[in-house]
Design an enzyme around this catalytic site. Structure first.
Site, PDB file in Angstrom:
ATOM      1  N   ASP A  13       0.957  -1.179  -0.090  1.00 41.24           N
ATOM      2  CA  ASP A  13       0.026   0.101  -0.024  1.00 41.24           C
ATOM      3  C   ASP A  13       0.787   1.375   0.009  1.00 41.24           C
ATOM      4  O   ASP A  13       0.477   2.114   0.475  1.00 41.24           O
ATOM      5  CB  ASP A  13      -0.929   0.133   0.984  1.00 41.24           C
ATOM      6  CG  ASP A  13      -1.795  -1.263   1.115  1.00 41.24           C
ATOM      7  OD1 ASP A  13      -2.212  -1.644   0.349  1.00 41.24           O
ATOM      8  OD2 ASP A  13      -1.827  -1.600   2.412  1.00 41.24           O
ATOM      9  N   LYS A  16       2.353   2.094  -5.110  1.00 39.22           N
ATOM     10  CA  LYS A  16       3.351   1.435  -6.063  1.00 39.22           C
ATOM     11  C   LYS A  16       2.317   1.727  -7.658  1.00 39.22           C
ATOM     12  O   LYS A  16       2.895   2.038  -8.561  1.00 39.22           O
ATOM     13  CB  LYS A  16       3.498  -0.035  -6.023  1.00 39.22           C
ATOM     14  CG  LYS A  16       4.500  -0.110  -4.975  1.00 39.22           C
ATOM     15  CD  LYS A  16       4.839  -1.627  -4.666  1.00 39.22           C
ATOM     16  CE  LYS A  16       3.678  -2.482  -4.381  1.00 39.22           C
ATOM     17  NZ  LYS A  16       2.919  -2.131  -3.267  1.00 39.22           N
ATOM     18  N   GLY A  40      -3.818  -4.604  -4.390  1.00 34.49           N
ATOM     19  CA  GLY A  40      -4.668  -3.524  -4.677  1.00 34.49           C
ATOM     20  C   GLY A  40      -3.870  -2.271  -5.213  1.00 34.49           C
ATOM     21  O   GLY A  40      -3.431  -1.653  -4.525  1.00 34.49           O
ATOM     22  N   HIS A  41      -4.002  -2.193  -6.424  1.00 34.94           N
ATOM     23  CA  HIS A  41      -3.251  -1.185  -7.015  1.00 34.94           C
ATOM     24  C   HIS A  41      -4.223  -0.061  -7.823  1.00 34.94           C
ATOM     25  O   HIS A  41      -5.083  -0.488  -8.451  1.00 34.94           O
ATOM     26  CB  HIS A  41      -2.246  -1.542  -8.252  1.00 34.94           C
ATOM     27  CG  HIS A  41      -1.169  -2.241  -7.680  1.00 34.94           C
ATOM     28  ND1 HIS A  41      -0.577  -3.143  -8.428  1.00 34.94           N
ATOM     29  CD2 HIS A  41      -0.936  -2.592  -6.384  1.00 34.94           C
ATOM     30  CE1 HIS A  41       0.649  -3.728  -7.703  1.00 34.94           C
ATOM     31  NE2 HIS A  41       0.227  -3.406  -6.626  1.00 34.94           N
ATOM     32  N   GLN A 225       2.444  -6.320  -3.079  1.00 29.85           N
ATOM     33  CA  GLN A 225       2.728  -5.974  -1.459  1.00 29.85           C
ATOM     34  C   GLN A 225       3.995  -5.258  -1.395  1.00 29.85           C
ATOM     35  O   GLN A 225       4.308  -4.762  -1.947  1.00 29.85           O
ATOM     36  CB  GLN A 225       2.809  -7.555  -1.024  1.00 29.85           C
ATOM     37  CG  GLN A 225       1.481  -8.492  -0.950  1.00 29.85           C
ATOM     38  CD  GLN A 225       1.179  -9.001  -2.473  1.00 29.85           C
ATOM     39  OE1 GLN A 225       2.192  -9.771  -3.092  1.00 29.85           O
ATOM     40  NE2 GLN A 225       0.030  -8.809  -2.886  1.00 29.85           N
TER      41      GLN A 225
HETATM   42  P1  IMP Z   1      -2.256 -12.905   2.142  1.00 29.14           P
HETATM   43  O1  IMP Z   1      -1.417 -12.497   1.142  1.00 29.14           O
HETATM   44  O2  IMP Z   1      -3.906 -12.712   1.655  1.00 29.14           O
HETATM   45  O3  IMP Z   1      -1.898 -14.165   2.439  1.00 29.14           O
HETATM   46  O4  IMP Z   1      -2.195 -12.021   3.613  1.00 29.14           O
HETATM   47  C1  IMP Z   1      -1.010 -12.270   4.067  1.00 29.14           C
HETATM   48  C2  IMP Z   1      -0.831 -10.642   4.778  1.00 29.14           C
HETATM   49  O5  IMP Z   1      -0.287  -9.926   3.857  1.00 29.14           O
HETATM   50  C3  IMP Z   1      -2.005 -10.087   5.373  1.00 29.14           C
HETATM   51  O6  IMP Z   1      -1.452  -9.185   6.711  1.00 29.14           O
HETATM   52  C4  IMP Z   1      -2.566  -9.134   4.564  1.00 29.14           C
HETATM   53  O7  IMP Z   1      -3.200  -7.931   5.037  1.00 29.14           O
HETATM   54  C5  IMP Z   1      -1.265  -8.518   3.733  1.00 29.14           C
HETATM   55  N1  IMP Z   1      -1.269  -8.314   2.446  1.00 29.14           N
HETATM   56  C6  IMP Z   1      -1.498  -9.111   1.214  1.00 29.14           C
HETATM   57  N2  IMP Z   1      -1.519  -8.546   0.073  1.00 29.14           N
HETATM   58  C7  IMP Z   1      -1.365  -7.043   0.481  1.00 29.14           C
HETATM   59  C8  IMP Z   1      -1.317  -5.996  -0.367  1.00 29.14           C
HETATM   60  O8  IMP Z   1      -1.538  -5.999  -1.502  1.00 29.14           O
HETATM   61  N3  IMP Z   1      -1.060  -4.669   0.307  1.00 29.14           N
HETATM   62  C9  IMP Z   1      -1.167  -4.868   1.880  1.00 29.14           C
HETATM   63  N4  IMP Z   1      -1.227  -5.906   2.544  1.00 29.14           N
HETATM   64  C10 IMP Z   1      -1.348  -6.991   1.882  1.00 29.14           C
END
Ligand code: IMP
Length: 432
Positions: A13, A16, A40-41, A225
């Site tokens: 977040d 990017k 989420g972009h 991420q």
């Molecule tokens: P997962 O990727 O859904 O397995 O989530 C694992 C951790 O990564 C959690 O804390 C999510 O909130 C975080 N996370 C996954 N993708 C994103 C992203 O694009 N932005 C922020 N946090 C993320």
């Protein structure tokens, strides 16, 4: 031709998508190498706000070719709905400008059920995942039982593999998690009907990228991420299940070590995190509410994927210094500087107090247990009152805002090349 890599240096977040959108204007190919629709972009173009989760945000530029690399996990249902809404917004989508690696893994609805069941079973110890089935899909990949995009090119064996996968997940749901099983036949029919529509997009994207680089094309890599969510180098276990750092770009795209790169680290002017896990500079007071925003604007601090309010805090330069080092960052982009306007004082975490000593680098690594004992050591800097959203030149930034940027630069030892002061394409300050 070198590749440009954009990487998030915090917990995701960082903004990017918006930076990729700017850099994509000068790229021929935009590629994603990791993660799935947990990302989420958000990209704002005039009055249109694009929220992309799976497809590289570079797709918005009509001249780009986009690649979804082998390091990704692809949910075909999300792919189809995202391509449909992009088409609706006037963005052309076809295999002529979008390719999926045959080695990318597929996320099925069963993976999502398993993600939810695992989180529920963890109770208070949950990770706080996005619930998109990311962890279970990467687990199958590592266990060598996963479904790959290339399987869709062989429909008969794909059906067999899909049925075996659904049976296995159904058993886990019933036996391990005491949840209802899956209607296997129904899910298999519904899922394969949709998934098979991806077939025309699937190819050996590694070969394609190597050829395009050989032909002198400019490749921009869009990281998803952030560094602190990296499976190996993040705040484990509160991480995602993929590599989010720059070295993973090569395996995630099928490129060799000789691919020279410029690593552009994107960092927000303050810290945020969604999901569980340690957060040393976290704020809980009205200042946190002020940084987070109300949620009325798409750029407020609420998850693009899940809508969850993000945890926020002061910028942690110890973690930033670490992220710069493990990614080999060559330049920084600071986003959301405008959000700090109006604060009387800005704090910046430049060290930790730990077991009687003061440190300006991680004193005992990035382990969750040790991090619980790190106390932030803040430096205070005067804030600025001016609205920055109309500023376009470094010289026009208030002296206090310049000092803040220069402090970050000094701690990290790399230059800040871009500063964003709002969500629009033109709300950016370039620095030589
Ligand atoms: P997962 O990727 O859904 O397995 O989530 C694992 C951790 O990564 C959690 O804390 C999510 O909130 C975080 N996370 C996954 N993708 C994103 C992203 O694009 N932005 C922020 N946090 C993320």
């Amino acid at each position: 031709m070198p590749i440009d890599i954009t990487i998030g240096l915090q917990w995701g977040d960082e903004g990017k998508g918006r930076i990729v959108d700017l850099l994509a204007a000068r790229a021929d190919v935009v590629a994603r190498y990791n993660g799935g629709d947990n990302a989420g972009h958000t990209v704002t173009v005039g009055s249109h706000i694009f929220k992309l989760h799976l497809i590289p945000s570079g797709i918005i530029h009509p001249h780009t070719f986009c690649v979804m690399g082998s390091g990704m996990v692809v949910n075909p249902l999300v792919f189809l709905s995202e391509t449909a809404s992009l088409r609706e917004a006037g963005v052309p989508i076809s295999p002529a400008r979008l390719a999926i690696s045959h080695a990318a893994h597929l996320i099925t609805p069963a993976h999502r059920l398993l993600d939810g069941a695992q989180e529920t079973a963890l109770g208070g110890g949950r990770i706080g995942t996005t619930g998109r089935g990311i962890g279970p899909a990467y687990t199958d990949k590592a266990a060598r039982t996963g479904l790959r995009a290339g399987d869709l090119l062989h429909p008969l064996t794909f059906q067999q593999k899909l049925t075996a996968h659904l049976e296995s997940v159904s058993q886990k749901l019933i036996v391990l998690y005491k949840q209802p099983g899956i209607n296997i036949e129904q899910m298999a029919v519904d899922f394969s009907e949709k998934a098979l529509q991806l077939a025309p997009y699937i190819c050996d994207t590694g070969a394609l990228l190597r050829q395009r680089l050989h032909n002198g094309q400019k490749v921009l890599v869009e990281g998803a991420q952030g560094t602190l969510l990296d499976l190996d180098h993040g705040t484990y276990p509160y991480v995602t299940s993929a590599t989010t750092t720059a070295p993973g770009v090569l395996t995630g795209l099928g490129l060799g070590m000789q691919s020279k790169s410029r690593v552009i680290g994107v960092v927000k002017a303050f810290q945020s995190r969604v999901g569980e896990g340690p957060f040393i500079t976290e704020l809980h007071d009205e200042l946190a509410a002020r940084l987070r925003g109300t949620g009325e604007n798409p750029w407020d601090e609420y998850g693009t994927t899940t809508g969850r309010p993000r945890r926020v805090g002061w910028l942690d330069c110890v973690l930033l210094h670490y992220a710069v080092a493990i990614n080999g960052v060559s330049e920084l982009v600071i986003t959301k500087l405008d959000i700090l306007s109006g604060l009387p004082v800005i704090r910046i975490c430049a060290g930790y107090h730990y077991k009687g000593g003061d440190y300006n680098e991680l004193p005992a690594g990035l382990s969750v247990e040790e991090m619980g004992e790190y106390q932030p050591l803040y430096q205070e800097m005067p804030g600025w009152q001016q609205d920055l959203t109309m500023v376009r030149r470094w010289e026009d930034l208030p002296i206090e805002a310049q000092a803040y940027i220069l402090k970050i630069e000094a701690i990290c030892g790399v230059p800040v090349r871009m500063i964003s002061v709002g969500p629009e394409r033109e709300q950016i300050i370039y620095r030589q």
